[in-house]
Design a protein around this motif. Structure first.
Motif, PDB file in Angstrom:
ATOM      1  N   VAL B  23      83.094   2.426 -81.513  1.00 42.18           N
ATOM      2  CA  VAL B  23      82.116   1.431 -80.934  1.00 42.18           C
ATOM      3  C   VAL B  23      82.617   0.675 -79.675  1.00 42.18           C
ATOM      4  CG1 VAL B  23      81.082  -0.782 -81.725  1.00 42.18           C
ATOM      5  CG2 VAL B  23      81.556   0.897 -83.466  1.00 42.18           C
ATOM      6  N   ILE B  24      81.935   0.435 -78.796  1.00 40.69           N
ATOM      7  CA  ILE B  24      82.197  -0.038 -77.623  1.00 40.69           C
ATOM      8  C   ILE B  24      81.490  -1.427 -77.284  1.00 40.69           C
ATOM      9  CG2 ILE B  24      82.606   0.422 -74.912  1.00 40.69           C
ATOM     10  CD1 ILE B  24      82.397   3.520 -76.411  1.00 40.69           C
ATOM     11  N   GLU B  25      82.178  -2.561 -77.413  1.00 41.82           N
ATOM     12  CA  GLU B  25      81.491  -3.540 -77.109  1.00 41.82           C
ATOM     13  C   GLU B  25      81.198  -4.053 -75.666  1.00 41.82           C
ATOM     14  OE1 GLU B  25      80.324  -5.384 -79.632  1.00 41.82           O
ATOM     15  OE2 GLU B  25      81.738  -4.842 -81.413  1.00 41.82           O
ATOM     16  N   ARG B  26      80.149  -4.789 -75.467  1.00 45.66           N
ATOM     17  CA  ARG B  26      79.824  -5.286 -73.967  1.00 45.66           C
ATOM     18  C   ARG B  26      81.244  -5.810 -73.298  1.00 45.66           C
ATOM     19  NH1 ARG B  26      74.434  -5.960 -71.642  1.00 45.66           N
ATOM     20  NH2 ARG B  26      73.290  -4.386 -72.708  1.00 45.66           N
ATOM     21  N   GLY B  27      81.498  -5.512 -72.221  1.00 45.05           N
ATOM     22  CA  GLY B  27      82.691  -6.060 -71.627  1.00 45.05           C
ATOM     23  C   GLY B  27      84.012  -5.603 -71.830  1.00 45.05           C
ATOM     24  N   GLN B  28      83.944  -4.614 -72.512  1.00 48.37           N
ATOM     25  CA  GLN B  28      85.197  -3.881 -73.036  1.00 48.37           C
ATOM     26  C   GLN B  28      85.301  -2.642 -71.827  1.00 48.37           C
ATOM     27  OE1 GLN B  28      85.088  -2.101 -77.149  1.00 48.37           O
ATOM     28  NE2 GLN B  28      86.682  -3.770 -77.560  1.00 48.37           N
ATOM     29  N   THR B  29      86.682  -2.262 -71.819  1.00 48.33           N
ATOM     30  CA  THR B  29      87.184  -1.201 -70.903  1.00 48.33           C
ATOM     31  C   THR B  29      87.857  -0.151 -71.916  1.00 48.33           C
ATOM     32  OG1 THR B  29      87.114  -2.128 -69.223  1.00 48.33           O
ATOM     33  CG2 THR B  29      88.374  -0.196 -69.210  1.00 48.33           C
ATOM     34  N   VAL B  30      87.195   1.055 -72.104  1.00 48.74           N
ATOM     35  CA  VAL B  30      87.900   2.106 -73.058  1.00 48.74           C
ATOM     36  C   VAL B  30      88.530   3.108 -72.345  1.00 48.74           C
ATOM     37  CG1 VAL B  30      87.457   3.586 -75.060  1.00 48.74           C
ATOM     38  CG2 VAL B  30      86.391   1.188 -75.201  1.00 48.74           C
ATOM     39  N   VAL B  31      89.520   3.566 -72.620  1.00 52.33           N
ATOM     40  CA  VAL B  31      90.275   4.541 -71.906  1.00 52.33           C
ATOM     41  C   VAL B  31      90.271   5.721 -72.716  1.00 52.33           C
ATOM     42  CG1 VAL B  31      92.111   5.533 -70.763  1.00 52.33           C
ATOM     43  CG2 VAL B  31      91.397   3.409 -69.731  1.00 52.33           C
ATOM     44  N   VAL B 178      88.976  -0.111 -57.009  1.00 56.87           N
ATOM     45  CA  VAL B 178      87.621  -0.552 -57.120  1.00 56.87           C
ATOM     46  C   VAL B 178      87.299  -0.648 -58.871  1.00 56.87           C
ATOM     47  CG1 VAL B 178      85.372   0.554 -56.709  1.00 56.87           C
ATOM     48  CG2 VAL B 178      86.941   0.817 -55.027  1.00 56.87           C
ATOM     49  N   MET B 179      87.591   0.508 -59.534  1.00 56.03           N
ATOM     50  CA  MET B 179      87.632   0.392 -60.832  1.00 56.03           C
ATOM     51  C   MET B 179      88.032  -0.685 -61.811  1.00 56.03           C
ATOM     52  SD  MET B 179      87.915   4.570 -61.564  1.00 56.03           S
ATOM     53  CE  MET B 179      88.023   4.265 -63.426  1.00 56.03           C
ATOM     54  N   ILE B 180      89.474  -1.277 -61.271  1.00 55.82           N
ATOM     55  CA  ILE B 180      90.021  -2.372 -61.773  1.00 55.82           C
ATOM     56  C   ILE B 180      89.245  -3.751 -61.371  1.00 55.82           C
ATOM     57  CG2 ILE B 180      91.958  -3.800 -61.642  1.00 55.82           C
ATOM     58  CD1 ILE B 180      93.670  -1.041 -61.167  1.00 55.82           C
ATOM     59  N   ASP B 181      88.760  -3.752 -60.300  1.00 54.66           N
ATOM     60  CA  ASP B 181      88.086  -4.793 -59.946  1.00 54.66           C
ATOM     61  C   ASP B 181      86.715  -4.923 -60.752  1.00 54.66           C
ATOM     62  OD1 ASP B 181      87.288  -6.916 -57.993  1.00 54.66           O
ATOM     63  OD2 ASP B 181      86.027  -5.647 -57.238  1.00 54.66           O
ATOM     64  N   LEU B 182      86.138  -3.817 -61.125  1.00 56.50           N
ATOM     65  CA  LEU B 182      85.096  -3.690 -61.968  1.00 56.50           C
ATOM     66  C   LEU B 182      85.234  -4.055 -63.392  1.00 56.50           C
ATOM     67  CD1 LEU B 182      83.068  -0.283 -61.305  1.00 56.50           C
ATOM     68  CD2 LEU B 182      81.973  -2.588 -61.451  1.00 56.50           C
ATOM     69  N   ALA B 183      86.291  -3.558 -63.692  1.00 58.29           N
ATOM     70  CA  ALA B 183      86.550  -4.035 -65.061  1.00 58.29           C
ATOM     71  C   ALA B 183      86.705  -5.507 -65.320  1.00 58.29           C
ATOM     72  CB  ALA B 183      87.798  -3.237 -65.832  1.00 58.29           C
ATOM     73  N   LYS B 184      87.594  -5.918 -64.463  1.00 50.94           N
ATOM     74  CA  LYS B 184      87.825  -7.502 -64.383  1.00 50.94           C
ATOM     75  C   LYS B 184      86.354  -8.276 -64.437  1.00 50.94           C
ATOM     76  CE  LYS B 184      92.822  -7.140 -63.492  1.00 50.94           C
ATOM     77  NZ  LYS B 184      94.027  -7.040 -62.546  1.00 50.94           N
ATOM     78  N   GLY B 185      85.827  -7.792 -63.409  1.00 51.69           N
ATOM     79  CA  GLY B 185      84.454  -8.415 -63.364  1.00 51.69           C
ATOM     80  C   GLY B 185      83.438  -8.486 -64.557  1.00 51.69           C
ATOM     81  N   LEU B 190      83.483   3.181 -69.845  1.00 49.09           N
ATOM     82  CA  LEU B 190      84.084   4.172 -70.543  1.00 49.09           C
ATOM     83  C   LEU B 190      84.921   5.028 -69.468  1.00 49.09           C
ATOM     84  CD1 LEU B 190      84.141   4.777 -73.665  1.00 49.09           C
ATOM     85  CD2 LEU B 190      81.999   6.104 -73.168  1.00 49.09           C
ATOM     86  N   CYS B 191      86.276   5.284 -69.693  1.00 48.26           N
ATOM     87  CA  CYS B 191      86.944   6.081 -68.415  1.00 48.26           C
ATOM     88  C   CYS B 191      87.587   7.073 -69.012  1.00 48.26           C
ATOM     89  CB  CYS B 191      87.708   5.101 -67.852  1.00 48.26           C
ATOM     90  SG  CYS B 191      87.074   3.588 -67.014  1.00 48.26           S
ATOM     91  N   VAL B 192      87.403   8.424 -68.737  1.00 49.55           N
ATOM     92  CA  VAL B 192      88.091   9.501 -68.936  1.00 49.55           C
ATOM     93  C   VAL B 192      89.104   9.544 -68.138  1.00 49.55           C
ATOM     94  CG1 VAL B 192      88.353  12.045 -69.239  1.00 49.55           C
ATOM     95  CG2 VAL B 192      86.740  10.683 -70.361  1.00 49.55           C
ATOM     96  N   THR B 193      90.671   9.430 -68.007  1.00 52.81           N
ATOM     97  CA  THR B 193      91.182   9.105 -67.162  1.00 52.81           C
ATOM     98  C   THR B 193      93.008   9.299 -67.894  1.00 52.81           C
ATOM     99  OG1 THR B 193      92.388   7.975 -65.317  1.00 52.81           O
ATOM    100  CG2 THR B 193      91.577   6.768 -67.134  1.00 52.81           C
ATOM    101  N   HIS B 194      93.788   9.898 -66.822  1.00 48.19           N
ATOM    102  CA  HIS B 194      95.337   9.882 -67.479  1.00 48.19           C
ATOM    103  C   HIS B 194      96.005   8.950 -66.518  1.00 48.19           C
ATOM    104  CE1 HIS B 194      94.539  14.285 -68.666  1.00 48.19           C
ATOM    105  NE2 HIS B 194      93.969  13.377 -69.425  1.00 48.19           N
ATOM    106  N   GLU B 195      95.506   8.111 -65.775  1.00 45.13           N
ATOM    107  CA  GLU B 195      96.089   7.055 -64.991  1.00 45.13           C
ATOM    108  C   GLU B 195      96.603   5.978 -66.007  1.00 45.13           C
ATOM    109  OE1 GLU B 195      97.081   7.270 -62.049  1.00 45.13           O
ATOM    110  OE2 GLU B 195      96.057   9.113 -61.556  1.00 45.13           O
ATOM    111  N   MET B 196      97.857   6.163 -66.471  1.00 48.94           N
ATOM    112  CA  MET B 196      98.352   5.086 -67.592  1.00 48.94           C
ATOM    113  C   MET B 196      98.519   3.880 -66.790  1.00 48.94           C
ATOM    114  SD  MET B 196      98.394   6.240 -70.413  1.00 48.94           S
ATOM    115  CE  MET B 196      97.143   7.435 -70.570  1.00 48.94           C
ATOM    116  N   GLY B 197      98.521   3.765 -65.579  1.00 52.73           N
ATOM    117  CA  GLY B 197      98.764   2.272 -64.731  1.00 52.73           C
ATOM    118  C   GLY B 197      97.476   1.309 -64.932  1.00 52.73           C
ATOM    119  N   PHE B 198      96.332   2.356 -64.800  1.00 50.87           N
ATOM    120  CA  PHE B 198      94.937   1.654 -64.774  1.00 50.87           C
ATOM    121  C   PHE B 198      95.012   1.330 -66.537  1.00 50.87           C
ATOM    122  CE2 PHE B 198      90.728   2.653 -66.243  1.00 50.87           C
ATOM    123  CZ  PHE B 198      89.989   1.651 -65.474  1.00 50.87           C
TER     124      PHE B 198
END
Lengths: 218, 241
Positions: B23-31, B178-185, B190-198
């Motif tokens: 379940v992905i709620e509004r405003g969430q970022t799921v990696v 850009v993606m971090i900016d979006l998430a914080k906004g 829903l991001c498939v990524t291996h960027e653990m810093g992100f």
């Protein structure tokens, strides 16, 4: 020595004009229908794929001259009245050339990755909007040299319409020859006219090929 | 809200997704992370109906993706997607790439669409690239245009399919920023990524997938510092190498 040509120049050029008109309609219709035929040949829906594939395979395996003849003699039976050579020739050429253009477009569509199409769908674009703005324009540019080559072939093929009495360049040349009896010079002139037009065409094709290679936009 | 319920998908005999629930709620970022072939990309493509699935369902704001009556084109308007290999339209400039869907799908005027596109190019940091063709942009620039293209439809959700894995290292940061900016906004992502810093910076939840299943889920700290399965430990050791 080209005095027989000189005496009938206006009449012969009138024939070239008919050739151009027939080519214009055959190419415009053939290319437009070919875009759809190419899409249908890649369709996953069997009721689209199989009939269109049958149509393509059928027409690609019979000589054009038979299609022109057949259409001219069968149409009056089907529609119940005689049909003029020009519209008859235009329709025969469109349905025949569309199979060749269709295969060129199909090859062009296959160069486009599935995810490029997905990228378009992901923004809410429909199948037809994606075809119109993405798939067809890209295939058209990538296949432009092949499309021009096929257009040159089509232009030459329009001379076959003389068999149903269409007074295009070759037909008019033969009419003049019946009066003047100067076959070598008259048919030589007709050949020269085709040669010049087609050489210009292949130069245009070459230009786009180079341009496409340099720009690498595609 | 996106709800994934007992989602199962096969490619022929091969099962790519096994009982996926989320379940992905509004405003969430799921990696979502996991080894290649674990079904991550396929999962994203099932959510916006680019790939059909055989069992289970996905609902987006209550609308079922599996329901044949659902207009998938309409549904996709509110889910932006960014691809690994950018997938910009090669015959169009950056600006044209961004304005196409707003003009043809939303029926915006050219002026309105271009105004929006220029704002977005500004936002992703390349306002001077509006009239450049994709072939003349770097990978990082292309991916930022692709993000702008997805945002132009004003989506409620954004999906990213390994957005940085085709990029040279020095370009990864400009895309992640850009993606971090979006998430914080407040964008739902829903991001498939291996960027653990992100993931550390913005992920509300991390899903670890293997062989088509979600085998671990939790917060960044929970997953990163204390992976429960051997498979996840192995995976983390590899990507941190």
């Amino acid at each position: 020595m080209f005095d027989a040509v000189g005496r009938n120049f206006g009449f012969l050029m009138g024939g070239l004009w008919v050739t151009f008109q027939l080519s214009f309609f055959a190419l415009t219709g053939g290319i437009l229908l070919g875009m759809i035929v190419g899409l249908a040949r890649l369709s996953k829906k069997p009721w689209i794929y199989y009939p269109v594939t049958a149509y393509v395979n059928f027409l690609r395996n019979i000589p054009l001259i038979l299609v022109i003849f057949w259409f001219y003699f069968v149409m009056p039976i089907l529609v119940g009245r005689s049909i003029d050579p020009f519209p008859s020739a235009v329709i025969s050429f469109i349905i025949f050339e569309a199979t060749y253009f269709g295969e060129i477009f199909r090859a062009g569509y296959q160069t486009i990755s599935k995810d490029l199409v997905n990228a378009s769908y992901a923004t809410g674009m429909t199948y037809w909007k994606t075809a119109r703005y993405i798939t067809i324009p890209i295939a058209f540019r990538r296949m432009l040299p092949s499309l021009i080559t096929q257009s040159i072939v089509t232009f030459q093929d329009t001379s076959l319409a003389f068999v149903i009495g269409l007074r295009e360049l070759v037909r008019r040349t033969s009419i003049v020859d019946n009066l003047e009896v100067r076959s070598i010079e008259l048919y030589g002139f007709a050949a020269l006219v085709y040669l010049v037009v087609c050489l210009i065409g292949s130069q245009i094709s070459h230009y786009f090929e180079e341009k496409g290679r340099k720009a690498s936009i595609i | 809200m996106i709800e994934i319920k007992k989602l199962n998908k096969w490619f022929g005999d091969f099962q790519v997704l096994v009982d996926v629930d989320e379940v992905i709620e509004r405003g969430q970022t799921v990696v979502i992370c996991g080894p290649s072939g674990s079904g991550k990309s396929t999962l994203l493509r099932c959510i916006n109906g680019l790939e059909p699935f055989q069992k289970g369902d996905v609902t987006v704001d209550g609308v079922s993706v599996a329901d044949p009556k659902t207009n998938l084109y309409k549904l996709r308007e509110k889910i932006g997607m960014v691809f690994q290999r950018f997938e910009l339209y090669p015959h169009m400039t950056a600006l044209q790439n961004i304005t196409l869907a707003p003009m043809k799908v939303r029926k915006w005027s050219r002026r309105k669409a271009e105004e929006k596109a220029r704002q977005l190019l500004e936002r992703v940091g390349i306002p001077d690239k509006a009239d450049v063709y994709p072939a003349n942009l770097s990978g990082g620039q292309q991916q930022r245009v692709a993000i702008a293209r997805a945002l132009a439809m004003e989506p409620d959700y954004m999906m990213f399919d390994e957005p940085t894995s085709a990029l040279d290292p020095e370009m990864i940061k400009e895309v992640l920023d850009v993606m971090i900016d979006l998430a914080k906004g407040g964008m739902t992502m829903l991001c498939v990524t291996h960027e653990m810093g992100f993931a550390r910076e913005v992920a509300d939840e991390i899903l670890f997938m293997d062989h088509g299943r979600i085998v671990e889920r939790g917060t960044y700290e929970g997953f990163f510092n204390n992976p429960k399965t051997d498979r996840a430990k192995e995976f983390l050791a590899q990507i941190l190498d």
